[in-house]
Design a protein around this motif. Structure first.
Motif, PDB file in Angstrom:
ATOM      1  N   ALA A 155       0.812  -1.223   0.000  1.00 13.58           N
ATOM      2  CA  ALA A 155       0.000   0.000   0.000  1.00 13.58           C
ATOM      3  C   ALA A 155       0.844   1.271   0.000  1.00 13.58           C
ATOM      4  N   SER A 156       1.982   1.256  -0.679  1.00 13.36           N
ATOM      5  CA  SER A 156       2.859   2.429  -0.686  1.00 13.36           C
ATOM      6  C   SER A 156       2.361   3.526  -1.621  1.00 13.36           C
ATOM      7  N   GLY A 157       1.517   3.156  -2.577  1.00 13.03           N
ATOM      8  CA  GLY A 157       1.050   4.127  -3.554  1.00 13.03           C
ATOM      9  C   GLY A 157       2.014   4.381  -4.688  1.00 13.03           C
ATOM     10  N   HIS A 158       3.142   3.670  -4.725  1.00 15.89           N
ATOM     11  CA  HIS A 158       4.107   3.886  -5.800  1.00 15.89           C
ATOM     12  C   HIS A 158       3.567   3.293  -7.103  1.00 15.89           C
ATOM     13  N   PRO A 159       3.728   4.000  -8.206  1.00 14.31           N
ATOM     14  CA  PRO A 159       3.171   3.505  -9.479  1.00 14.31           C
ATOM     15  C   PRO A 159       3.698   2.146  -9.904  1.00 14.31           C
ATOM     16  N   SER A 160       4.904   1.777  -9.473  1.00 12.31           N
ATOM     17  CA  SER A 160       5.442   0.471  -9.863  1.00 12.31           C
ATOM     18  C   SER A 160       4.636  -0.676  -9.276  1.00 12.31           C
ATOM     19  N   LEU A 161       3.796  -0.377  -8.257  1.00 16.23           N
ATOM     20  CA  LEU A 161       2.996  -1.413  -7.605  1.00 16.23           C
ATOM     21  C   LEU A 161       1.526  -1.369  -8.007  1.00 16.23           C
ATOM     22  N   ASP A 162       1.163  -0.485  -8.920  1.00 18.39           N
ATOM     23  CA  ASP A 162      -0.237  -0.381  -9.350  1.00 18.39           C
ATOM     24  C   ASP A 162      -0.754  -1.739  -9.821  1.00 18.39           C
ATOM     25  N   GLY A 163      -1.892  -2.124  -9.295  1.00 17.05           N
ATOM     26  CA  GLY A 163      -2.522  -3.370  -9.722  1.00 17.05           C
ATOM     27  C   GLY A 163      -1.963  -4.621  -9.078  1.00 17.05           C
ATOM     28  N   ILE A 164      -0.957  -4.489  -8.237  1.00 18.47           N
ATOM     29  CA  ILE A 164      -0.382  -5.656  -7.566  1.00 18.47           C
ATOM     30  C   ILE A 164      -1.024  -5.775  -6.188  1.00 18.47           C
ATOM     31  N   THR A 165      -1.777  -6.820  -5.977  1.00 18.27           N
ATOM     32  CA  THR A 165      -2.475  -7.055  -4.721  1.00 18.27           C
ATOM     33  C   THR A 165      -2.068  -8.396  -4.145  1.00 18.27           C
ATOM     34  N   VAL A 166      -2.409  -8.589  -2.871  1.00 19.89           N
ATOM     35  CA  VAL A 166      -2.134  -9.881  -2.244  1.00 19.89           C
ATOM     36  C   VAL A 166      -2.917 -10.984  -2.947  1.00 19.89           C
ATOM     37  N   ASP A 167      -4.172 -10.731  -3.269  1.00 21.00           N
ATOM     38  CA  ASP A 167      -4.969 -11.751  -3.948  1.00 21.00           C
ATOM     39  C   ASP A 167      -4.343 -12.143  -5.283  1.00 21.00           C
ATOM     40  N   ARG A 168      -3.851 -11.152  -6.023  1.00 15.69           N
ATOM     41  CA  ARG A 168      -3.236 -11.465  -7.311  1.00 15.69           C
ATOM     42  C   ARG A 168      -1.956 -12.273  -7.124  1.00 15.69           C
ATOM     43  N   LEU A 169      -1.142 -11.881  -6.160  1.00 17.34           N
ATOM     44  CA  LEU A 169       0.099 -12.606  -5.909  1.00 17.34           C
ATOM     45  C   LEU A 169      -0.170 -14.043  -5.478  1.00 17.34           C
ATOM     46  N   ARG A 170      -1.166 -14.229  -4.617  1.00 20.38           N
ATOM     47  CA  ARG A 170      -1.471 -15.590  -4.157  1.00 20.38           C
ATOM     48  C   ARG A 170      -1.958 -16.465  -5.313  1.00 20.38           C
ATOM     49  N   LYS A 171      -2.654 -15.854  -6.250  1.00 23.01           N
ATOM     50  CA  LYS A 171      -3.171 -16.612  -7.380  1.00 23.01           C
ATOM     51  C   LYS A 171      -2.083 -16.898  -8.410  1.00 23.01           C
ATOM     52  N   GLU A 172      -1.276 -15.883  -8.732  1.00 23.05           N
ATOM     53  CA  GLU A 172      -0.306 -16.014  -9.825  1.00 23.05           C
ATOM     54  C   GLU A 172       1.081 -16.445  -9.365  1.00 23.05           C
ATOM     55  N   GLY A 173       1.413 -16.207  -8.086  1.00 22.73           N
ATOM     56  CA  GLY A 173       2.705 -16.615  -7.547  1.00 22.73           C
ATOM     57  C   GLY A 173       3.786 -15.558  -7.670  1.00 22.73           C
ATOM     58  N   TRP A 174       3.752 -14.766  -8.720  1.00 17.28           N
ATOM     59  CA  TRP A 174       4.746 -13.710  -8.931  1.00 17.28           C
ATOM     60  C   TRP A 174       4.155 -12.661  -9.864  1.00 17.28           C
ATOM     61  N   VAL A 175       4.632 -11.428  -9.729  1.00 24.12           N
ATOM     62  CA  VAL A 175       4.200 -10.333 -10.594  1.00 24.12           C
ATOM     63  C   VAL A 175       5.405  -9.424 -10.835  1.00 24.12           C
ATOM     64  N   ARG A 176       5.605  -9.038 -12.082  1.00 27.52           N
ATOM     65  CA  ARG A 176       6.670  -8.086 -12.409  1.00 27.52           C
ATOM     66  C   ARG A 176       6.234  -6.675 -12.008  1.00 27.52           C
ATOM     67  N   LEU A 177       7.202  -5.905 -11.511  1.00 32.23           N
ATOM     68  CA  LEU A 177       6.917  -4.507 -11.233  1.00 32.23           C
ATOM     69  C   LEU A 177       6.450  -3.793 -12.499  1.00 32.23           C
ATOM     70  N   ASN A 178       5.658  -2.747 -12.310  1.00 31.95           N
ATOM     71  CA  ASN A 178       5.177  -1.955 -13.450  1.00 31.95           C
ATOM     72  C   ASN A 178       6.278  -1.017 -13.932  1.00 31.95           C
ATOM     73  N   VAL A 179       7.216  -1.568 -14.652  1.00 27.40           N
ATOM     74  CA  VAL A 179       8.282  -0.785 -15.271  1.00 27.40           C
ATOM     75  C   VAL A 179       8.406  -1.233 -16.720  1.00 27.40           C
ATOM     76  N   ALA A 180       9.056  -0.408 -17.504  1.00 27.36           N
ATOM     77  CA  ALA A 180       9.176  -0.696 -18.931  1.00 27.36           C
ATOM     78  C   ALA A 180       9.941  -1.988 -19.160  1.00 27.36           C
ATOM     79  N   ARG A 181       9.681  -2.612 -20.278  1.00 32.68           N
ATOM     80  CA  ARG A 181      10.450  -3.778 -20.711  1.00 32.68           C
ATOM     81  C   ARG A 181      10.856  -3.541 -22.160  1.00 32.68           C
ATOM     82  N   PRO A 182      12.144  -3.415 -22.474  1.00 28.07           N
ATOM     83  CA  PRO A 182      13.294  -3.480 -21.564  1.00 28.07           C
ATOM     84  C   PRO A 182      13.394  -2.225 -20.702  1.00 28.07           C
ATOM     85  N   PHE A 183      14.021  -2.403 -19.546  1.00 31.59           N
ATOM     86  CA  PHE A 183      14.077  -1.369 -18.523  1.00 31.59           C
ATOM     87  C   PHE A 183      15.442  -0.692 -18.555  1.00 31.59           C
ATOM     88  N   ALA A 184      15.458   0.617 -18.807  1.00 36.13           N
ATOM     89  CA  ALA A 184      16.685   1.426 -18.730  1.00 36.13           C
ATOM     90  C   ALA A 184      16.445   2.448 -17.621  1.00 36.13           C
TER      91      ALA A 184
END
Length: 683
Positions: free
Chosen positions: A487-516
């Motif tokens: 619950a930090s409010g940082h944009p890199s965590l937008d859409g990442i919830t405990v329920d989503r993590l428990r279901k999917e197991g892992w989530v990439r931060l909301n950053v560009a791919r490829p990341f510079a």
């Protein structure tokens, strides 16, 4: 999957950049299989040689399963089983008495890197709320990476750097002071992808490691002279006229002063400092000057010496001069942890007044009469901290109430008054963030804990309840704590919830791919890379090698079979390790009458340890190496490499100096049966 089987997603908790996602197969409530998660983009289905035995380790016969109270002398490892109620009552009485008589600062909560969990381990500073309510001393966890973190923070504004996956895009890769195939082997897949596209791979390391043997080129540098090499390479870049002048003008501060410093390090001077041929320095400098993007992988071992902070600053300056931060696949990868903006709320507002800070790697110094309780969790300081013999002397204090939360009867457990049984990763909930990739990874418990083992969070909840503490946040559940972290409010965590993590197991931060990460600027107050002032190269203590009674520089790298002291009691991994060994260059071995397979004593004024000699040019003349991770009580002579390591600080961040110690090596006299603490360097 067979009928009745469950597939549970989890995360490796250990002190490794790869933080693997794993899959546990559970049948009838028992974990019967574990493999790397094939769906995770970094793990890609593979675990390491150590973690492949994790389920076997969790079910080992020597697992601590019940609370215990000491019945023998400290250090004897003799205990009796007690109930949780008895343990909590004794602890509560002792803690209240200590706080009332000496104040909360007489308690030292000693948390280590045994798990990097944000709930159960050091990343979330587990237990800090409880200790704040008591007013305990603040524990400074500096054992791993603080010198490098500080150097990078001063340069880039964050220790965070390249996304390691972008090494697949690099055209020159410098593996600098890192043994990738032993400590973080998942990166190697991306190195191989780059190689397939024509990249050149250079290992810069005092030891010819597994990784150095696989590289296109190996520069066997003197320990601790990395900053001088970085400056020498930049000297060649300047002589080639290949500095990125636009990047220097738009994205950096302090260039003119730093340029003057670079000019002091021509290849000939660098050769004298590093022990490398000037031609090799010049050749790599030319390659660096004309190869974009260049990716540099430098991990924690590189900064464990007197000039560790300066070394990371100098290495971080390279892409500032070459402009590699503009390009995906360019820059420096030390740790990605600076990119994870979790809300780590340790509730420091619960402190009634400011408290002192006690330093992890200064345990012998810090355990004076003012400390009345040492509480150890996720740590094995008797096996992992510097100046082992002096640490043992302090742990023998009868007036020091020592509580250890543990999974196995480690060297530290032997000195405890109360031992509390701790869960392992497949038995509790946790949230992890790799410091070598860009993914949050969830750990769902796969099985019930054995015996009476409790998680770290549950132990502190029960202790708080037993002591009658009323602060509501002490009783937050694991899922509530995880929600707070996200619950930090940082944009890199937008859409990442405990329920989503428990279901999917892992989530990439909301950053560009490829990341510079710094293509558009740096998270410094100026928005620019800061070249800084002061000495750009700080010589290591081992620059004195060859002088005095201890003429050899000792390195204590990671073992391929242990992770720090974790797995140091696993019979199969212990067998594969072949016991403590010391690698000695043929020239140094001949001078000392040492042959391959001899037993030798490695010593200095702090103490010594015994090891089997391996005569090899894998180390330079004047350098010896012996891996960390062996348990003291399972080692011949009753000591390990940390018996000779100084309690001394690096130049920045109070970092440890595990790779910056001088020793002598001599044929070992027959064991005389004396206690390890009484051994002197002359035995």
């Amino acid at each position: 999957m067979a009928l009745g089987e469950l597939r549970v997603l989890g995360a490796c908790p250990l002190d490794c950049p790869d933080t693997c996602s794993w899959v546990v197969t559970v049948r009838d409530g028992e974990a019967v299989g574990m493999r790397g998660n094939p769906d995770h983009p970094y793990t890609r289905g593979a675990l390491c040689v150590k973690v492949n035995r994790y389920l076997e380790h969790a079910g080992a016969a020597d697992r601590v399963l019940h609370p215990m109270r000491r019945v023998g002398p400290k250090g004897s490892g003799r205990f009796e089983r007690i109930s949780w109620d008895e343990a909590l009552e004794e602890i509560s009485v002792r803690l209240r008495a200590i706080v009332e008589e000496h104040g909360g600062e007489a308690i030292w909560p000693y948390l280590g890197t045994g798990t990097l969990g944000y709930l159960q381990g050091c990343e979330g500073v587990a237990g800090r709320r409880f200790w704040n309510v008591l007013g305990a001393s603040r524990h400074f966890l500096n054992i791993c990476s603080t010198a490098g973190n500080t150097g990078l923070q001063r340069t880039n504004g964050t220790p965070g750097g390249m996304d390691p996956e972008t090494f697949a895009l690099s055209r020159l890769i410098l593996l600098w002071g890192t043994n990738t195939l032993t400590s973080g082997h998942h990166l190697w897949k991306f190195v191989q992808e780059a190689r397939a596209a024509g990249a050149h791979v250079v290992a810069i390391d005092p030891i010819r490691t597994r990784t150095a043997e696989q590289a296109d080129e190996h520069l066997q540098i003197r320990p601790g002279t990395d900053a001088a090499l970085a400056l020498g390479l930049l000297n060649v870049v300047l002589s080639e006229g290949a500095e990125d002048r636009d990047h220097l003008a738009e994205r950096t501060n302090g260039w003119e002063d730093f340029r003057a410093e670079i000019l002091k390090y021509p290849p000939e001077r660098v050769a004298e400092i590093t022990g490398l041929p000037a031609s090799d320095v010049r050749a790599l400098g030319v390659r660096l000057a004309h190869t974009r993007p260049t990716g540099i992988r430098a991990t924690m071992g590189i900064q464990r010496h007197a000039g560790g902070g300066a070394a990371m600053r100098a290495i971080a300056a390279i892409p500032g001069v070459t402009g590699d931060w503009r390009h995906p696949g360019g820059g420096v990868a030390y740790s990605t942890s600076g990119h994870f903006h979790l809300n780590i709320d340790t509730r420091d507002d619960l402190l009634a007044a400011p408290v002192r800070q006690l330093t992890m790697t200064r345990l012998a110094e810090g355990l004076d009469e003012s400390v009345k309780c040492l509480w150890v969790y996720a740590a094995n300081p008797m096996g992992s901290t510097p100046d082992q013999n002096r640490v043992r002397e302090r742990l023998l204090r009868e007036d020091l109430f020592t509580v250890v939360m543990e999974q196995f009867p480690t060297d530290t457990v032997d000195y405890a008054d109360i031992v509390l049984p701790a869960t392992m990763q497949v038995e509790h909930t946790d949230l992890h963030a790799g410091y070598g990739h860009m993914y949050l990874v969830w750990n769902e418990p796969a099985v019930e804990p054995p015996g009476e083992c409790l998680s770290t969070t549950e132990t502190f909840r029960r202790l708080a309840r037993h002591m009658g503490l009323t602060e509501p946040s002490l009783y937050d559940s694991d899922l509530e704590l995880a929600e707070q972290l996200l619950a930090s409010g940082h944009p890199s965590l937008d859409g990442i919830t405990v329920d989503r993590l428990r279901k999917e197991g892992w989530v990439r931060l909301n950053v560009a791919r490829p990341f510079a990460p710094f293509a558009d600027g740096f998270p410094t107050p100026s928005g620019r890379l800061e070249f800084g002032s002061g000495p750009a190269y700080v010589p290591p203590h081992t620059a004195l090698a060859g002088e005095g009674p201890y003429p050899l520089a000792l390195l204590t790298p990671a073992s391929h079979t242990f992770l720090n002291t974790v797995f140091g009691n696993n019979p199969e991994l212990l067998r594969r390790s072949k016991g403590p060994r010391v690698v000695v260059n043929p020239e140094d071995a001949a001078r000392r009458g040492l042959s391959d397979g001899d037993r030798a004593r490695v010593f200095n004024a702090n103490g010594g340890f015994e090891a089997v000699v391996e005569v090899s040019d894998r180390v330079r003349p004047g350098v010896v190496a012996s891996t960390k991770g062996h348990w003291r009580k399972l080692s011949a002579g009753g000591s390990t490499v940390n018996a000779v390591v100084d309690e001394r600080d690096a130049d920045m961040g109070r970092g440890a100096v595990y790779h910056d110690n001088l020793v002598e090596v001599a044929p070992c006299a027959p064991c005389d049966g004396r206690e390890p603490a009484t051994m002197s360097e002359s035995t």
